[in-house]
Design an enzyme around this catalytic site. Structure first.
Site, PDB file in Angstrom:
ATOM      1  N   ARG A   8     -24.930 -41.082  19.525  1.00  0.00           N
ATOM      2  CA  ARG A   8     -24.506 -42.446  19.842  1.00  0.00           C
ATOM      3  C   ARG A   8     -25.485 -43.496  19.315  1.00  0.00           C
ATOM      4  O   ARG A   8     -26.061 -44.298  20.052  1.00  0.00           O
ATOM      5  CB  ARG A   8     -24.300 -42.624  21.356  1.00  0.00           C
ATOM      6  CG  ARG A   8     -23.499 -41.554  22.037  1.00  0.00           C
ATOM      7  CD  ARG A   8     -22.077 -41.427  21.536  1.00  0.00           C
ATOM      8  NE  ARG A   8     -21.226 -42.536  21.862  1.00  0.00           N
ATOM      9  CZ  ARG A   8     -20.570 -42.655  23.024  1.00  0.00           C
ATOM     10  NH1 ARG A   8     -20.751 -41.778  23.945  1.00  0.00           N
ATOM     11  NH2 ARG A   8     -19.770 -43.677  23.243  1.00  0.00           N
TER      12      ARG A   8
ATOM     13  N   LYS B 158     -10.061 -48.533  31.203  1.00  0.00           N
ATOM     14  CA  LYS B 158     -11.527 -48.599  31.277  1.00  0.00           C
ATOM     15  C   LYS B 158     -12.076 -49.286  30.037  1.00  0.00           C
ATOM     16  O   LYS B 158     -12.879 -50.221  30.140  1.00  0.00           O
ATOM     17  CB  LYS B 158     -12.110 -47.186  31.367  1.00  0.00           C
ATOM     18  CG  LYS B 158     -13.615 -47.096  31.128  1.00  0.00           C
ATOM     19  CD  LYS B 158     -14.189 -45.714  31.299  1.00  0.00           C
ATOM     20  CE  LYS B 158     -14.210 -44.920  30.069  1.00  0.00           C
ATOM     21  NZ  LYS B 158     -15.343 -45.193  29.144  1.00  0.00           N
ATOM     22  N   ASN B 159     -11.663 -48.832  28.862  1.00  0.00           N
ATOM     23  CA  ASN B 159     -12.299 -49.307  27.632  1.00  0.00           C
ATOM     24  C   ASN B 159     -11.856 -50.700  27.215  1.00  0.00           C
ATOM     25  O   ASN B 159     -12.472 -51.301  26.335  1.00  0.00           O
ATOM     26  CB  ASN B 159     -12.101 -48.283  26.513  1.00  0.00           C
ATOM     27  CG  ASN B 159     -12.898 -47.015  26.775  1.00  0.00           C
ATOM     28  OD1 ASN B 159     -13.756 -46.975  27.671  1.00  0.00           O
ATOM     29  ND2 ASN B 159     -12.594 -45.966  26.045  1.00  0.00           N
TER      30      ASN B 159
ATOM     31  N   CYS C 100     -25.269 -39.490  24.824  1.00  0.00           N
ATOM     32  CA  CYS C 100     -24.723 -38.579  25.832  1.00  0.00           C
ATOM     33  C   CYS C 100     -24.432 -37.245  25.136  1.00  0.00           C
ATOM     34  O   CYS C 100     -24.659 -37.085  23.948  1.00  0.00           O
ATOM     35  CB  CYS C 100     -23.472 -39.160  26.475  1.00  0.00           C
ATOM     36  SG  CYS C 100     -22.189 -39.480  25.297  1.00  0.00           S
TER      37      CYS C 100
ATOM     38  N   ARG D 250     -16.121 -41.512  36.348  1.00  0.00           N
ATOM     39  CA  ARG D 250     -16.542 -42.661  35.525  1.00  0.00           C
ATOM     40  C   ARG D 250     -15.318 -43.321  34.894  1.00  0.00           C
ATOM     41  O   ARG D 250     -15.329 -44.502  34.572  1.00  0.00           O
ATOM     42  CB  ARG D 250     -17.487 -42.208  34.411  1.00  0.00           C
ATOM     43  CG  ARG D 250     -18.881 -41.850  34.862  1.00  0.00           C
ATOM     44  CD  ARG D 250     -19.778 -41.573  33.676  1.00  0.00           C
ATOM     45  NE  ARG D 250     -19.640 -42.630  32.672  1.00  0.00           N
ATOM     46  CZ  ARG D 250     -20.095 -42.514  31.425  1.00  0.00           C
ATOM     47  NH1 ARG D 250     -20.683 -41.410  31.036  1.00  0.00           N
ATOM     48  NH2 ARG D 250     -19.960 -43.500  30.561  1.00  0.00           N
TER      49      ARG D 250
ATOM     50  N   ASP E  95     -10.760 -39.319  22.319  1.00  0.00           N
ATOM     51  CA  ASP E  95     -10.886 -39.159  23.777  1.00  0.00           C
ATOM     52  C   ASP E  95      -9.831 -38.219  24.348  1.00  0.00           C
ATOM     53  O   ASP E  95      -9.935 -37.838  25.515  1.00  0.00           O
ATOM     54  CB  ASP E  95     -10.802 -40.521  24.481  1.00  0.00           C
ATOM     55  CG  ASP E  95     -11.994 -41.394  24.129  1.00  0.00           C
ATOM     56  OD1 ASP E  95     -11.926 -42.614  24.356  1.00  0.00           O
ATOM     57  OD2 ASP E  95     -12.984 -40.858  23.597  1.00  0.00           O
TER      58      ASP E  95
END
Ligand code: EPZ
Length: 416
Positions: free
Chosen positions: A121, A22-23, A116, A397, A304
């Protein structure tokens, strides 16, 4: 189908293919705006954040076509830099569109990308760095307007190796007049992958893989065919899932070179870890040994995976100490884990003590963000009895199909 039902207490066995990162995918999708023609991105994960990014690219004028092995993006018709109001908020990764768009269109208007639950952030480092390159920012009825009559190279030193700010400097730098020197760049593998993609498109970036990048500006970029590497965080989630539930699994295509800190911690926890051309094999201990772990910028232990390690150590053979070194509020699953029988004490916003218990029991819990949600699924695998995890839209997500993947490893997991 917003919940996941798990029948826990079953050791995992077998092999699972790890999805694309994803990243790594998100900044590469943004970078396709820079080439002004067709690119093909292979192994791009079919996850909600990618679909959101694709919607944004389409709203900017890109044509996009999913194919079996990847996604084709043609940005030749992109003319404007205004993003629809509802598209950006809440998806932090849209921020890297700023760096790409300002290089293509001299004006960008976007919502402030969402903070979030894991933290405020802020975007001060992004604004500082792009400001050095000639970008001017203004607030406009709650939206962020960026303008650059002349985007130019600069000498930039980041006080913190922000992944997103590093990505934005790279994306703007390849389009700027002149060269950009970036000191204090993030070292995450996703940065290296972005640089490799841009080099494939014709960019010239020196120091790739180090904290000092020299980005040569003003070169013509061309479309390319690029393969996204496997997702190190998804691989780590499943690795620690096995460490908690027990058993032995093979993580096919796991990016071994990006996961030394992860494998080291699994060994400290009593796991046996083997690597081969197929990927990473992990054999779980009967019960995890306790650890002290602090999350750090790469190559340190990744933030993460903090939640999933915390979940696993709830059944550890002693007291573990978890320090969250990156985000200020990344312990959102403590209450849910306590509902499942965990014994946890939060000492402050960055530190938690985990006192291992013999086992967890199933409960109804709720995901509040992506990685915490995945950690609750792992806790359900470990627990005796049935667990329901609600709020799974957060999990989708970042995970293509966490239920299917764990089922392939023998777990009894269904989305309901
Ligand atoms: C990226 O977020 C990842 N997201 C995150 O993954 C990951 O946790 C994070 O890097 C750290 O590795 C994507 O790649 C899409 P940062 P990013 O800028 O770029 C502070 C996931 O679960 N900061 O390195 O937002 C910030 O508040 C997600 O996949 C500033 O103070 O991370 C945080 O404390 C979660 N000012 C720290 O730096 C800024 O301008 C790290 O942020 C920018 C950041």
């Amino acid at each position: 189908m917003d919940s996941i039902r798990i029948q826990g207490g079953i050791a995992l066995q077998g092999k699972v293919r790890i999805q694309g990162s994803k990243n790594a995918s998100l900044p590469i999708l943004a970078a396709t705006l820079l080439v002004g023609e067709r690119s093909f991105i292979r192994n791009c994960p079919r996850i909600a954040d990618v679909h959101s990014m694709v919607s944004l690219l389409k709203s900017l004028g890109c044509s996009v076509c999913w194919q079996e092995t990847g996604i084709a993006i043609d940005s030749s018709k992109v003319r404007r830099g205004e993003m629809p109001e509802d598209a950006v908020t809440g998806m932090r990764s849209s921020l890297c569109l700023l760096g790409a768009l300002i290089g293509r269109c001299s004006e960008v208007v976007m919502e402030h990308p969402g903070g979030c639950v894991i933290g405020e952030r802020p975007i001060d480092l992004h604004l500082y760095a792009l400001g050095q390159m000639g970008v001017e920012f203004a607030e406009e009825s709650g939206r962020l307007r960026a303008e650059a009559s002349r985007l130019h190279g600069a000498y930039i030193r980041l006080p913190f190796p922000s992944v997103g700010a590093t990505e934005n400097v790279i994306l703007a730098g390849v389009m700027a007049e002149g060269d950009t020197v970036l000191e204090g760049a993030a070292l995450e593998p996703e940065i290296l992958t972005l640089c490799r993609f841009l080099e494939n498109c014709g960019a010239c970036i020196e120091g790739v893989g180090t904290g000092r990048l020299v980005i040569r500006g003003g070169r013509r970029l061309y479309g390319t065919d690029f393969t996204v590497p496997a997702d190190r965080i998804v691989a780590g989630t499943y690795l620690f899932g096995c460490m908690g539930a027990g058993g032995c699994v093979l993580l096919e295509q796991a990016p071994i070179e990006e996961m030394y800190a992860v494998m080291d911690l699994a060994v400290q926890m009593g796991g046996k870890v083997y690597t081969s051309p197929e990927g990473i094999c992990v054999q779980a201990p009967v019960r995890p040994d306790p650890v002290r772990v602090s999350t750090k910028p790469y190559p340190g232990f990744p933030t993460d995976l903090q939640s999933v390690v915390l979940a696993v150590e709830t059944v550890g053979r002693g007291c573990s100490y978890i320090e969250e070194g990156i985000f200020e509020n990344r312990f959102r699953i403590l209450g849910d884990l306590c509902k499942m029988g965990a014994q946890l004490r939060q000492r402050d916003s960055r530190n938690v003590t985990v006192r291992g218990v013999a086992s967890l029991h199933g409960a109804c819990v709720e995901a509040k963000e992506l990685r915490g949600g995945a950690a609750l699924v792992v806790a359900g695998l470990m627990a005796q009895g049935e667990t329901f995890v609600r709020g799974c839209a957060y999990i989708y997500r970042g995970y293509e199909n966490i239920c299917r993947d764990f089922r392939e490893l023998g777990a009894r997991v269904t989305s309901v």
